[in-house]
Design an enzyme around this catalytic site. Structure first.
Site, PDB file in Angstrom:
ATOM      1  N   LYS A   1     -43.433  59.704  92.423  1.00  0.00           N
ATOM      2  CA  LYS A   1     -42.633  58.792  91.593  1.00  0.00           C
ATOM      3  C   LYS A   1     -41.579  58.070  92.435  1.00  0.00           C
ATOM      4  O   LYS A   1     -41.435  56.851  92.357  1.00  0.00           O
ATOM      5  CB  LYS A   1     -41.948  59.567  90.437  1.00  0.00           C
TER       6      LYS A   1
ATOM      7  N   ARG B   1     -38.769  62.882  79.951  1.00  0.00           N
ATOM      8  CA  ARG B   1     -39.510  64.100  80.279  1.00  0.00           C
ATOM      9  C   ARG B   1     -39.816  64.919  79.045  1.00  0.00           C
ATOM     10  O   ARG B   1     -40.453  65.976  79.156  1.00  0.00           O
ATOM     11  CB  ARG B   1     -38.659  64.974  81.201  1.00  0.00           C
TER      12      ARG B   1
ATOM     13  N   ARG C   1     -42.273  69.107 102.033  1.00  0.00           N
ATOM     14  CA  ARG C   1     -40.954  68.456 101.960  1.00  0.00           C
ATOM     15  C   ARG C   1     -39.844  69.505 102.038  1.00  0.00           C
ATOM     16  O   ARG C   1     -38.816  69.275 102.672  1.00  0.00           O
ATOM     17  CB  ARG C   1     -40.827  67.633 100.669  1.00  0.00           C
TER      18      ARG C   1
ATOM     19  N   ARG D   1     -35.043  70.168 100.132  1.00  0.00           N
ATOM     20  CA  ARG D   1     -34.552  70.046  98.756  1.00  0.00           C
ATOM     21  C   ARG D   1     -34.559  71.435  98.159  1.00  0.00           C
ATOM     22  O   ARG D   1     -35.560  72.149  98.241  1.00  0.00           O
ATOM     23  CB  ARG D   1     -35.449  69.082  97.963  1.00  0.00           C
TER      24      ARG D   1
ATOM     25  N   ARG E   1     -41.392  74.548  87.912  1.00  0.00           N
ATOM     26  CA  ARG E   1     -41.352  73.109  87.593  1.00  0.00           C
ATOM     27  C   ARG E   1     -42.710  72.648  87.055  1.00  0.00           C
ATOM     28  O   ARG E   1     -42.766  71.810  86.147  1.00  0.00           O
ATOM     29  CB  ARG E   1     -40.983  72.299  88.846  1.00  0.00           C
TER      30      ARG E   1
HETATM   31  P1  AP5 Z   1     -41.981  61.977  95.768  1.00  0.00           P
HETATM   32  O1  AP5 Z   1     -42.158  60.507  95.846  1.00  0.00           O
HETATM   33  O2  AP5 Z   1     -40.656  62.534  96.095  1.00  0.00           O
HETATM   34  O3  AP5 Z   1     -42.498  62.543  94.370  1.00  0.00           O
HETATM   35  P2  AP5 Z   1     -41.741  62.666  92.995  1.00  0.00           P
HETATM   36  O4  AP5 Z   1     -42.766  62.501  91.942  1.00  0.00           O
HETATM   37  O5  AP5 Z   1     -40.555  61.759  92.987  1.00  0.00           O
HETATM   38  O6  AP5 Z   1     -41.342  64.201  93.090  1.00  0.00           O
HETATM   39  P3  AP5 Z   1     -39.991  64.937  92.702  1.00  0.00           P
HETATM   40  O7  AP5 Z   1     -40.016  66.245  93.405  1.00  0.00           O
HETATM   41  O8  AP5 Z   1     -38.810  64.060  92.889  1.00  0.00           O
HETATM   42  O9  AP5 Z   1     -40.268  65.154  91.166  1.00  0.00           O
HETATM   43  P4  AP5 Z   1     -39.540  66.023  90.133  1.00  0.00           P
HETATM   44  O10 AP5 Z   1     -40.002  65.412  88.869  1.00  0.00           O
HETATM   45  O11 AP5 Z   1     -39.779  67.472  90.308  1.00  0.00           O
HETATM   46  O12 AP5 Z   1     -38.007  65.853  90.505  1.00  0.00           O
HETATM   47  P5  AP5 Z   1     -36.784  65.066  89.858  1.00  0.00           P
HETATM   48  O13 AP5 Z   1     -35.885  64.726  90.951  1.00  0.00           O
HETATM   49  O14 AP5 Z   1     -37.242  64.011  88.942  1.00  0.00           O
HETATM   50  O15 AP5 Z   1     -43.104  62.621  96.724  1.00  0.00           O
HETATM   51  C1  AP5 Z   1     -43.115  64.010  96.961  1.00  0.00           C
HETATM   52  C2  AP5 Z   1     -43.505  64.280  98.419  1.00  0.00           C
HETATM   53  O16 AP5 Z   1     -44.853  63.866  98.615  1.00  0.00           O
HETATM   54  C3  AP5 Z   1     -42.649  63.513  99.442  1.00  0.00           C
HETATM   55  O17 AP5 Z   1     -42.419  64.317 100.544  1.00  0.00           O
HETATM   56  C4  AP5 Z   1     -43.530  62.303  99.771  1.00  0.00           C
HETATM   57  O18 AP5 Z   1     -43.287  61.831 101.068  1.00  0.00           O
HETATM   58  C5  AP5 Z   1     -44.925  62.882  99.624  1.00  0.00           C
HETATM   59  N1  AP5 Z   1     -45.917  61.880  99.190  1.00  0.00           N
HETATM   60  C6  AP5 Z   1     -45.719  60.876  98.292  1.00  0.00           C
HETATM   61  N2  AP5 Z   1     -46.851  60.159  98.116  1.00  0.00           N
HETATM   62  C7  AP5 Z   1     -47.789  60.732  98.914  1.00  0.00           C
HETATM   63  C8  AP5 Z   1     -49.164  60.441  99.178  1.00  0.00           C
HETATM   64  N3  AP5 Z   1     -49.796  59.425  98.577  1.00  0.00           N
HETATM   65  N4  AP5 Z   1     -49.838  61.251 100.023  1.00  0.00           N
HETATM   66  C9  AP5 Z   1     -49.193  62.287 100.638  1.00  0.00           C
HETATM   67  N5  AP5 Z   1     -47.898  62.603 100.447  1.00  0.00           N
HETATM   68  C10 AP5 Z   1     -47.189  61.838  99.591  1.00  0.00           C
HETATM   69  O19 AP5 Z   1     -36.116  66.227  88.944  1.00  0.00           O
HETATM   70  C11 AP5 Z   1     -35.528  67.358  89.548  1.00  0.00           C
HETATM   71  C12 AP5 Z   1     -34.892  68.245  88.477  1.00  0.00           C
HETATM   72  O20 AP5 Z   1     -33.810  67.539  87.836  1.00  0.00           O
HETATM   73  C13 AP5 Z   1     -35.793  68.689  87.323  1.00  0.00           C
HETATM   74  O21 AP5 Z   1     -36.537  69.852  87.660  1.00  0.00           O
HETATM   75  C14 AP5 Z   1     -34.762  68.946  86.205  1.00  0.00           C
HETATM   76  O22 AP5 Z   1     -34.120  70.173  86.416  1.00  0.00           O
HETATM   77  C15 AP5 Z   1     -33.746  67.844  86.432  1.00  0.00           C
HETATM   78  N6  AP5 Z   1     -34.078  66.613  85.664  1.00  0.00           N
HETATM   79  C16 AP5 Z   1     -34.403  65.394  86.201  1.00  0.00           C
HETATM   80  N7  AP5 Z   1     -34.681  64.507  85.237  1.00  0.00           N
HETATM   81  C17 AP5 Z   1     -34.534  65.163  84.054  1.00  0.00           C
HETATM   82  C18 AP5 Z   1     -34.713  64.779  82.701  1.00  0.00           C
HETATM   83  N8  AP5 Z   1     -35.112  63.541  82.364  1.00  0.00           N
HETATM   84  N9  AP5 Z   1     -34.488  65.723  81.735  1.00  0.00           N
HETATM   85  C19 AP5 Z   1     -34.094  66.969  82.044  1.00  0.00           C
HETATM   86  N10 AP5 Z   1     -33.906  67.399  83.319  1.00  0.00           N
HETATM   87  C20 AP5 Z   1     -34.135  66.500  84.322  1.00  0.00           C
HETATM   88 MG    MG Z   2     -38.457  62.046  92.765  1.00  0.00          MG
END
Ligand code: AP5
Ligand code: MG
Length: 189
Positions: free
Chosen positions: A14, A89, A128, A134, A145
């Site tokens: 994402k 979410r 990562r 992280r 997660r």
């Molecule tokens: P990346 O682009 O970082 O993927 P992402 O989908 O953004 O993954 P996140 O880990 O950020 O998702 P998440 O939903 O767990 O975390 P969030 O911060 O939203 O890519 C991941 C890795 O893969 C990178 O190293 C990248 O380089 C690699 N990669 C990318 N594309 C690739 C490809 N094509 N091939 C190979 N490698 C690739 O949320 C974190 C926490 O915050 C949640 O757990 C929750 O506690 C809280 N939170 C956030 N939003 C909410 C909400 N709306 N409601 C309640 N709690 C929330």
């Molecule tokens: Mg992200």
């Protein structure tokens, strides 16, 4: 006005694809995860609350995250549109987003669902975690997660199908190939 929900499991790309969408279409970006990590880094009260949930791989309460989203949205002036990354979410969050946009005379344009098999998600997040550290990228929290995603977040696929906004994207392959599929979906809007 382009309002894009970029959707997918943890590690589906994402954040990675949001950067490319911003570069090409000049949209504003809201990543609720990035907002919360910044609060943690700055040691705010919200950051302290958020850390408890994030370290356990659990979602923050809807009311709290909806307030945060509304205030970030209000800070965008003269916007061409917004990429919503990591929000909504849950179904209540999706309903709140719809209401917020409708009040502004707008709507969600499309929901892009980055589809990546679980084994690859785990591999990406472990990698990562080793490289950039992280706090929630460890095997125990990653597994939580993914459970939370499957139980609370993936039902949004059906929600957006019903709304006629759902777009499947193959999330496996090079970042460029995935972006090409995204750009072609956006250009058809
Ligand atoms: P990346 O682009 O970082 O993927 P992402 O989908 O953004 O993954 P996140 O880990 O950020 O998702 P998440 O939903 O767990 O975390 P969030 O911060 O939203 O890519 C991941 C890795 O893969 C990178 O190293 C990248 O380089 C690699 N990669 C990318 N594309 C690739 C490809 N094509 N091939 C190979 N490698 C690739 O949320 C974190 C926490 O915050 C949640 O757990 C929750 O506690 C809280 N939170 C956030 N939003 C909410 C909400 N709306 N409601 C309640 N709690 C929330
Ligand atoms: Mg992200």
């Amino acid at each position: 006005m382009l309002n894009i929900v970029i959707f997918g499991a943890p590690g589906s790309g994402k954040g990675t694809q949001s950067e490319r969408i911003i570069a090409k279409y000049g949209l504003n970006h809201i990543s609720t995860g990035d907002v919360l990590r910044a609060e943690i880094k700055n040691g705010t009260e919200l950051g302290k609350v958020a850390k408890g949930y994030i370290d356990q791989g659990q979602l923050l309460p809807d009311a709290l995250i909806i307030d945060i989203l509304a205030s970030v949205l209000d800070s965008f002036k003269e916007s061409k549109g917004v990429i919503f990354d990591g929000f909504p979410r849950t179904i209540p969050q999706a309903e709140a987003l719809k209401k917020m946009l409708n009040e502004r005379g707008q709507d969600v344009s499309v929901m892009l669902d980055l589809d990546v098999p679980e084994a690859e998600l785990i591999e990406r997040l472990i990698k990562r975690g080793q490289e950039s550290g992280r706090a929630d990228d460890n095997m125990e929290t990653i597994k939580k997660r993914l459970v939370v995603y499957n139980e609370q977040t993936s039902p949004l696929k059906d929600y957006y199908k019903t709304e006629g906004k759902y777009q499947h994207i193959n999330g496996v392959g090079t970042m460029e190939a995935i972006f090409a599929e995204i750009a072609s979906a956006i250009d058809k809007l």
